[in-house]
Design a protein around this motif. Sequence first.
Motif, mmCIF file in Angstrom:
data_model
loop_
_atom_site.group_PDB
_atom_site.id
_atom_site.type_symbol
_atom_site.label_atom_id
_atom_site.label_comp_id
_atom_site.label_asym_id
_atom_site.label_seq_id
_atom_site.Cartn_x
_atom_site.Cartn_y
_atom_site.Cartn_z
ATOM 1 N N ARG A 124 -4.150 7.352 4.717
ATOM 2 C CA ARG A 124 -4.882 6.328 3.728
ATOM 3 C C ARG A 124 -4.699 4.883 3.998
ATOM 4 N NH1 ARG A 124 -9.100 7.712 0.740
ATOM 5 N NH2 ARG A 124 -8.107 6.239 -1.143
ATOM 6 N N ALA B 13 0.638 -1.191 -0.040
ATOM 7 C CA ALA B 13 -0.196 -0.063 0.165
ATOM 8 C C ALA B 13 0.736 1.297 -0.021
ATOM 9 C CB ALA B 13 -0.953 0.022 1.256
ATOM 10 N N PRO C 97 -9.856 -1.700 8.137
ATOM 11 C CA PRO C 97 -10.854 -2.537 7.668
ATOM 12 C C PRO C 97 -10.176 -4.069 7.671
ATOM 13 C CG PRO C 97 -10.197 -1.035 5.880
ATOM 14 C CD PRO C 97 -9.419 -0.632 7.068
ATOM 15 N N ILE C 98 -8.954 -4.560 7.556
ATOM 16 C CA ILE C 98 -8.350 -5.647 7.716
ATOM 17 C C ILE C 98 -8.591 -6.113 9.213
ATOM 18 C CG2 ILE C 98 -6.740 -7.208 7.445
ATOM 19 C CD1 ILE C 98 -5.716 -5.723 4.969
ATOM 20 N N LYS D 188 -8.057 2.735 4.823
ATOM 21 C CA LYS D 188 -8.281 1.965 3.563
ATOM 22 C C LYS D 188 -7.912 0.592 3.720
ATOM 23 C CE LYS D 188 -9.677 3.100 -0.020
ATOM 24 N NZ LYS D 188 -11.063 3.077 -0.713
ATOM 25 N N ILE D 189 -6.799 0.340 4.605
ATOM 26 C CA ILE D 189 -6.114 -0.916 4.708
ATOM 27 C C ILE D 189 -5.992 -1.489 6.046
ATOM 28 C CG2 ILE D 189 -4.067 -2.306 4.147
ATOM 29 C CD1 ILE D 189 -5.349 -0.899 1.683
ATOM 30 N N MET E 15 0.068 5.347 -1.112
ATOM 31 C CA MET E 15 -0.861 5.877 -0.441
ATOM 32 C C MET E 15 0.060 6.416 1.094
ATOM 33 S SD MET E 15 -3.675 2.784 0.436
ATOM 34 C CE MET E 15 -4.855 2.095 -0.830
ATOM 35 N N PRO F 264 0.087 7.540 4.962
ATOM 36 C CA PRO F 264 -0.285 6.960 6.179
ATOM 37 C C PRO F 264 -1.477 6.729 6.726
ATOM 38 C CG PRO F 264 1.963 8.204 6.414
ATOM 39 C CD PRO F 264 1.143 8.660 4.967
#
Lengths: 370, 240
Positions: B155, B146, B163-164, B159-160, B151, B153
Motif C-alpha cells: 500500500r 504512512a 503517486p509522488i 498509494k504513496i 499501511m 509495504p
Amino acid sequence: MIKLEGLSKIFPGHTIPAVKDLNLEVKEGDVCVLVGPSGCGKTTTMKMINRLYEPTGGKIYIRGEEALKMDPIKLRLDIGYVIQEIGLFPHMTIEENVATVPNEKHWPADQVKQKVDEVMTLVGLDPNVFKSRYPSALSGGQRQRVGVARAMVSDPPIMLMDEPFGAVDPITRARLQNEFLRIQERMGKTIVFVTHDIDEAIKMSDTIAVMREGELIQHATPSDLLSAPADEFVSNLVGRNRSIKRLHLIRINEILEDVNRAKPISEDAQTEEIKKQLDQSDIRTVIVVDRNNKLKGIIGVNDLKRTTGEVAKDYCQDVSDTVTSDATLNDALSVMLELGEGYVAVVNEDDQYEGTITLGDLLNVVKEDN
Amino acid sequence: MLQNLWKWLIIPLIMLGIGAAVVIYTVNNPTDSIVARMLTYERVFRVIREHMALLLVSMIGATIVGVLGGIMLSRPKLYYIGRVAENIVNIGQTVPSLAVLALFYTVLGLGFRVAVFALFIYSILPILRNTFAGIDGVERSIVEAARGMGMNPFRVLTKIELPIAFPIIVAGIRTAIVINVGAATLATFIGGGGLGDLIVTGLSVHRDMIIFTGAVIAAITAIFLDYMIGKVEERVVRWT
C-alpha cells in the motif's frame, strides 16, 4: 495501558545499545513525555511501541497484550502517530490525508466523511474551507493540526507523538499545545509524547520520563521532578530556575479569580469615567470592551492626552496579543515580555474579556510556591 | 468544457497540420523525377507506419521493464544494488544510439525485430533511472508516517511512493520517447525501416527534399508525443 519491560534495542552494526533495559508504565489516559538530549533513545523507544523498530530484547504490553506477538499492521492501525516532520501526503487533499487510517480500515464512505469533518473541526480547521486543499497550500501551524487530526480520526486509544509541535514558531506552538491539552482533557487518550524541550515536557505531561544514553533516569510527575530531581543530570536538565518552570504547571484560570482588578469599561464610556478608572488602575491602563464583552482595546494615560475624543472607543488602542484563560502562567509571561508590558489581557475562545494578569501576580505565585 | 477541449487540441492539431502540409507539398511538388519516384504517399505512409511500430513496441516494453525494474531496485533489500545500477545506467546512457544499434547488429543480425530490441534496451535506461530516483526521492518522513499509520509495504508503494514519484517517472518516459524517435531513424541501417529510410535515401541520391520530409515528420512526432504526455500528466497531477 502501555507497559515496557526490559526493552532494549541495538541497531545492526552498533555495539552500544540505543535503548538499554528500559522499564516504563503509562497509565490509561495519561500523557507520558519522554525527554532527554538528542540521541538519548527517546524516539527509538517510541518507535518500538508501534514496531517501526523491532526491539532486540524485552517485552511490550499494550492493554495487557504482548505487542510483539501482534500483527504490526493491525497494531499500528490502532495507534495514532504524529511525527515532527508531519509527513502529510503531498498528492492527497487534506480530506484524503485525514481519512488515511479509516480507509485502511475499510470504513463505509459516509462514516469516513462524517468523522473527518468532526475531527477537523475539533482541531480548529473548518472542513468546508480546508478539506479540498492540498498540504502545500497550508501554513506550518495548519499542517500540524492536520497531522494531529489524521492521527486522531479513527479514535485510537493510544497516540504516539514525536515532537509534534517542533516545527512551528514559539507563539503558534504555545497555542497548539493549549488546544491540544483542551482536546486531551475531553478525549483522555493514553499518549507517549517525545520532546527535547523540558518546558514543553513539564507543560504537557502527567508523568515525565527522563532518558540519557538509552537509559531511563527518572519517571515522575512534573511537580516531583521539579522538587526532587533524581540526580545531577536531571537537575541540570530542569535547570536552575525551577520556580519559573513551575509557571508551566499553573493555568491562568486557576489564579484569575484571586486577582481583583478594576472592571473593564464599555466602549461608550465618557472621558471623565476613563480618567477616574485610570487613576485607580495599578497598571495605569484601562481595558475597553464592547457590548458583548468582547475585547476592544486598551487606553493608557498617554492615549488620553494624545488623542481627542469623547468616548472610550475614540481613544482606544488595539491590543496586539492576548492569552486565553487555559494558557499557562508561562505563556502569559512570554506574551508580557514580547509586548514589553507588565500585564496581559486574558480572553476566552470567543475573544471575550475575562481579566488581566500582571507581572506582580506571577511573582506572588512564585513566592507562595517557595 | 468545450472551450477547454479546444485549448487542449489546438496545439496538437497545428502540429499535425504542419506535418500533413509538408507531406502533401513535397509529394505533389517533386523537384525532379528521382524525387517523384522516391517520394510517394504510399512510401511516406509506409515509413511512418514502420516508425510508429518501432516506437510503440520498444516504448511499451521499455516502460513496463523500466518502471518495474526501478520499483524493484528501490526496495530496501535491493537498494544498494539500485545505487550501483543507477550509475551503470548513467554510463550506459553515454553510449551513442548508433553504437547500440551496431552492437546488436553484430550479435543478432538484421531486421525489424533487432531494431526494436535495440531501441527497447536503449529506452529502458532513462525510465529505470527516473523511476528509481523518483521513489528514492520521496521524503523519508512521508513514508514513515504512512508505515506508522498501518499501511503495509504494498500500500505504501501504490498509494504513496508511486503517486509522488509519478511526475519524475513520466519525465523519464518523455525523455525516452524523444530519444527513441531520433534513434529509430537509425534503424534503417540494420534493415529496421522507418523514417530513416527516407533520410538515408535522400542522402544517397543527394536530394534534400527527401531528407527534409523524413526529418520534419520525425521532429513533429517527437514534439507531438512529448506534448501529449505532458498534457496527460498535467491532468493527473493536480497537487503541485
